[in-house]
Write a protein that holds these residues in place. Structure first.
Motif, mmCIF file in Angstrom:
data_model
loop_
_atom_site.group_PDB
_atom_site.id
_atom_site.type_symbol
_atom_site.label_atom_id
_atom_site.label_comp_id
_atom_site.label_asym_id
_atom_site.label_seq_id
_atom_site.Cartn_x
_atom_site.Cartn_y
_atom_site.Cartn_z
ATOM 1 N N SER A 193 0.684 -1.237 0.072
ATOM 2 C CA SER A 193 0.086 0.062 0.125
ATOM 3 C C SER A 193 0.941 1.224 0.007
ATOM 4 O O SER A 193 0.830 2.321 -0.557
ATOM 5 C CB SER A 193 -0.809 0.043 1.388
ATOM 6 N N MET A 194 1.886 1.135 0.733
ATOM 7 C CA MET A 194 2.942 2.356 0.733
ATOM 8 C C MET A 194 3.478 2.692 -0.515
ATOM 9 O O MET A 194 3.670 3.822 -0.928
ATOM 10 C CB MET A 194 3.995 2.069 1.839
ATOM 11 N N TYR A 195 3.937 1.503 -1.262
ATOM 12 C CA TYR A 195 4.586 1.669 -2.590
ATOM 13 C C TYR A 195 3.478 2.383 -3.542
ATOM 14 O O TYR A 195 3.644 3.100 -4.277
ATOM 15 C CB TYR A 195 4.904 0.336 -2.889
ATOM 16 N N ASP A 196 2.178 2.035 -3.571
ATOM 17 C CA ASP A 196 0.902 2.373 -4.464
ATOM 18 C C ASP A 196 0.769 3.870 -4.225
ATOM 19 O O ASP A 196 0.709 4.608 -5.093
ATOM 20 C CB ASP A 196 -0.071 1.365 -4.085
ATOM 21 N N GLU A 197 0.750 4.060 -2.822
ATOM 22 C CA GLU A 197 0.602 5.539 -2.295
ATOM 23 C C GLU A 197 1.494 6.448 -2.830
ATOM 24 O O GLU A 197 1.397 7.573 -3.556
ATOM 25 C CB GLU A 197 0.352 5.556 -1.039
ATOM 26 N N HIS A 198 2.985 5.881 -2.619
ATOM 27 C CA HIS A 198 4.084 6.538 -3.263
ATOM 28 C C HIS A 198 4.040 6.976 -4.863
ATOM 29 O O HIS A 198 4.341 8.072 -5.108
ATOM 30 C CB HIS A 198 5.376 6.002 -2.882
ATOM 31 N N CYS A 199 3.524 5.942 -5.648
ATOM 32 C CA CYS A 199 3.560 5.812 -7.214
ATOM 33 C C CYS A 199 2.445 6.944 -7.363
ATOM 34 O O CYS A 199 2.666 7.956 -8.201
ATOM 35 C CB CYS A 199 3.072 4.568 -7.595
ATOM 36 N N LEU A 200 1.287 7.104 -6.720
ATOM 37 C CA LEU A 200 0.314 8.130 -7.176
ATOM 38 C C LEU A 200 1.100 9.693 -6.820
ATOM 39 O O LEU A 200 0.758 10.395 -7.469
ATOM 40 C CB LEU A 200 -0.698 7.907 -5.902
ATOM 41 N N ILE A 201 1.756 9.685 -5.801
ATOM 42 C CA ILE A 201 2.429 11.032 -5.344
ATOM 43 C C ILE A 201 3.334 11.366 -6.477
ATOM 44 O O ILE A 201 3.426 12.693 -7.049
ATOM 45 C CB ILE A 201 3.221 10.791 -3.916
ATOM 46 N N ILE A 202 4.185 10.353 -6.953
ATOM 47 C CA ILE A 202 5.223 10.452 -7.771
ATOM 48 C C ILE A 202 4.436 11.075 -9.223
ATOM 49 O O ILE A 202 4.960 12.169 -9.995
ATOM 50 C CB ILE A 202 6.012 9.270 -8.076
ATOM 51 N N GLU A 203 3.259 10.168 -9.509
ATOM 52 C CA GLU A 203 2.642 10.895 -10.645
ATOM 53 C C GLU A 203 2.178 12.249 -10.689
ATOM 54 O O GLU A 203 2.170 12.948 -11.918
ATOM 55 C CB GLU A 203 1.425 9.957 -10.931
ATOM 56 N N MET A 204 1.628 12.780 -9.651
ATOM 57 C CA MET A 204 1.432 14.228 -9.205
ATOM 58 C C MET A 204 2.386 15.127 -9.622
ATOM 59 O O MET A 204 2.303 16.175 -9.941
ATOM 60 C CB MET A 204 0.515 14.453 -8.011
ATOM 61 N N PHE A 205 3.506 14.675 -8.861
ATOM 62 C CA PHE A 205 4.712 15.535 -9.214
ATOM 63 C C PHE A 205 5.120 15.544 -10.662
ATOM 64 O O PHE A 205 5.496 16.790 -11.114
ATOM 65 C CB PHE A 205 6.005 14.976 -8.593
ATOM 66 N N ALA A 206 5.205 14.390 -11.508
ATOM 67 C CA ALA A 206 5.381 14.442 -12.904
ATOM 68 C C ALA A 206 4.357 15.246 -13.638
ATOM 69 O O ALA A 206 4.712 15.921 -14.628
ATOM 70 C CB ALA A 206 5.159 13.038 -13.407
ATOM 71 N N ARG A 207 3.183 15.077 -13.172
ATOM 72 C CA ARG A 207 1.916 15.971 -13.977
ATOM 73 C C ARG A 207 1.905 17.475 -13.468
ATOM 74 O O ARG A 207 1.257 18.235 -14.197
ATOM 75 C CB ARG A 207 0.520 15.573 -13.757
ATOM 76 N N ASN A 208 2.808 17.915 -12.385
ATOM 77 C CA ASN A 208 2.851 19.139 -11.836
ATOM 78 C C ASN A 208 1.219 19.536 -11.257
ATOM 79 O O ASN A 208 1.037 20.906 -11.429
ATOM 80 C CB ASN A 208 3.554 20.235 -12.815
ATOM 81 N N ASP A 209 0.686 18.545 -10.720
ATOM 82 C CA ASP A 209 -0.730 18.833 -10.289
ATOM 83 C C ASP A 209 -0.604 19.175 -8.809
ATOM 84 O O ASP A 209 -0.644 17.941 -7.909
ATOM 85 C CB ASP A 209 -1.528 17.548 -10.559
ATOM 86 N N HIS A 210 -0.546 20.381 -8.567
ATOM 87 C CA HIS A 210 -0.351 20.733 -6.832
ATOM 88 C C HIS A 210 -1.400 20.462 -6.161
ATOM 89 O O HIS A 210 -1.094 19.732 -5.119
ATOM 90 C CB HIS A 210 0.113 22.331 -6.821
ATOM 91 N N GLN A 211 -2.648 20.605 -6.629
ATOM 92 C CA GLN A 211 -3.831 20.348 -5.854
ATOM 93 C C GLN A 211 -4.052 18.825 -5.481
ATOM 94 O O GLN A 211 -4.417 18.553 -4.362
ATOM 95 C CB GLN A 211 -5.198 21.135 -6.518
#
Length: 213
Positions: free
Chosen positions: A169-187
């Protein structure tokens, strides 16, 4: 802090996180001097720094002891961390830091093949992931506040049995966080950080229930 003292500080903190120096136990100065191959003078200096940051308690005529966290204290630390992390991530400029996405991916990949019973290493990887998110923040004092609170929580959580389910679960949550960094989706990132923190809080509460059985 001088480099030699900083190195000694890091080694003691690391030993507290991995349980070599257990929570709530009296600190044997001579034993630590032999372990780290240093004299008592620098060791005492570092212990006073650890006392100032809340990792160690020093009492006259009774010596030094490592902190022993109650459930109430752990929940308080978690609440403080949540507030700090929301404030840190609110600084939009950190999303543009050079190499941050690659660094987060590199750190997170370590969770894939790790021994799911190696609670110490899992805790260290999670700490490194979060630090990479926040370390670019312009306010060093604020970041230091995060580091102290996070490390205090690490000393407790590294003793918990995370297991495959929590690590996945930690790994999957981190992946989503990384995706938002890549998209530059701050909100979306702010929302994910909050959800990730809540998942951590639920896990710790569940572990406390198991410890009481």
């Amino acid at each position: 802090m001088k480099p030699e003292l900083s190195n000694l500080y890091d080694r003691i903190i690391d030993d507290m996180v991995c349980g070599v120096i257990p929570m709530g136990e009296r600190i044997n100065i001579s034993g630590l001097s032999k372990r780290y191959q240093v004299s008592n003078s620098p060791l005492r200096e570092v212990l006073h720094q650890l006392q100032a940051e809340g990792f160690v308690e020093i009492t006259a005529n009774r010596g030094a002891r490592t902190i022993d966290l109650t459930r109430f204290e752990v929940e308080n630390i978690n609440e403080i961390l949540g507030c700090i992390e929301k404030s840190l991530i609110n600084w939009v400029s950190m999303m543009e830091a050079d190499g941050i996405v690659d660094n987060l991916e590199r750190i997170n990949k370590q969770l894939i093949n790790i021994d799911k019973n190696d609670n110490y290493s899992i805790t260290k990887i999670d700490h490194e992931f979060h630090y990479e998110m926040f370390r670019h923040h312009y306010n060093e004092r604020f970041l230091k506040m995060w580091r102290i609170q996070r490390t205090t929580l690490d000393i407790f959580t590294s003793q918990l049995d995370k297991g495959k389910s929590r690590v996945d679960s930690m790994y999957d949550e981190h992946c989503l966080i990384i995706e938002m960094f890549a998209r530059n989706d701050h909100q979306a990132l702010i929302k994910l950080i909050s959800e990730h923190h809540e998942a951590s809080k639920r896990f710790i509460k569940e572990q406390f229930k198991l410890l009481r059985k």
